[in-house]
Design a protein around this motif. Sequence first.
Motif, PDB file in Angstrom:
ATOM      1  N   GLU A  36       0.847  -1.201   0.000  1.00 51.25           N
ATOM      2  CA  GLU A  36       0.000   0.000   0.000  1.00 51.25           C
ATOM      3  C   GLU A  36       0.883   1.251   0.000  1.00 51.25           C
ATOM      4  OE1 GLU A  36      -3.981   1.646   0.063  1.00 51.25           O
ATOM      5  OE2 GLU A  36      -3.331  -0.415  -0.205  1.00 51.25           O
ATOM      6  N   CYS A  40       1.579   4.355  -3.158  1.00 49.95           N
ATOM      7  CA  CYS A  40       1.306   5.784  -2.999  1.00 49.95           C
ATOM      8  C   CYS A  40       2.345   6.682  -3.673  1.00 49.95           C
ATOM      9  CB  CYS A  40       1.180   6.131  -1.516  1.00 49.95           C
ATOM     10  SG  CYS A  40      -0.294   5.419  -0.745  1.00 49.95           S
ATOM     11  N   SER A 167      -5.713   5.775  -0.185  1.00 48.57           N
ATOM     12  CA  SER A 167      -5.375   4.679   0.719  1.00 48.57           C
ATOM     13  C   SER A 167      -6.122   4.835   2.044  1.00 48.57           C
ATOM     14  CB  SER A 167      -3.860   4.643   0.954  1.00 48.57           C
ATOM     15  OG  SER A 167      -3.516   3.640   1.879  1.00 48.57           O
TER      16      SER A 167
END
Length: 174
Positions: A36, A40, A167
Amino acid sequence: MKTENQIVESSFSALINAPIEKINLPDWAFNLSEAEYQGCSPAHVAVGKTIGPDGKRMSINVEVIGGNPMVQHYTETVSEPHHLVLISLSDVFTPTGRVSIYVTWELSVRPISENQCEFTNRVVTHATDELLAGLQKQGIPFELFKAMRQPLSIDHNKTETPFFAASIERYALR
């Protein structure tokens, strides 16, 4: 935390399509998976978490900004569901060796409607005495270093902010 010799301060915002009561920034930050985190920003390499000697949670982030790998040792200083401040004495690996800079990473959200929030990602960096001495030794004026570093850091923050917001939204709505 040193307040003089600021290198950069940048702040960007993005929308989160989730109600404010579902958002918890510290929970998100300290449960962020490596995949994750990497999603980004292309500059993000790795993320982990630990506990500092003072018992506070820490997020260890590795990224490459402007070709310089950085290891950030973020310690939680403000930890509220809608406001998180992390402070780091970060290692920066340059062609002339390893130096450190102070980094403050501040995340906040505020409601703008029943199901939408504004996320703000603010980053402030300051030179350490070690960095200033290294620049002086190389004959590099601090203002020149600052002028070269600012666009790289600002662009990084601008690029990662909407991905962090997405996220956080996914985490809030899971």
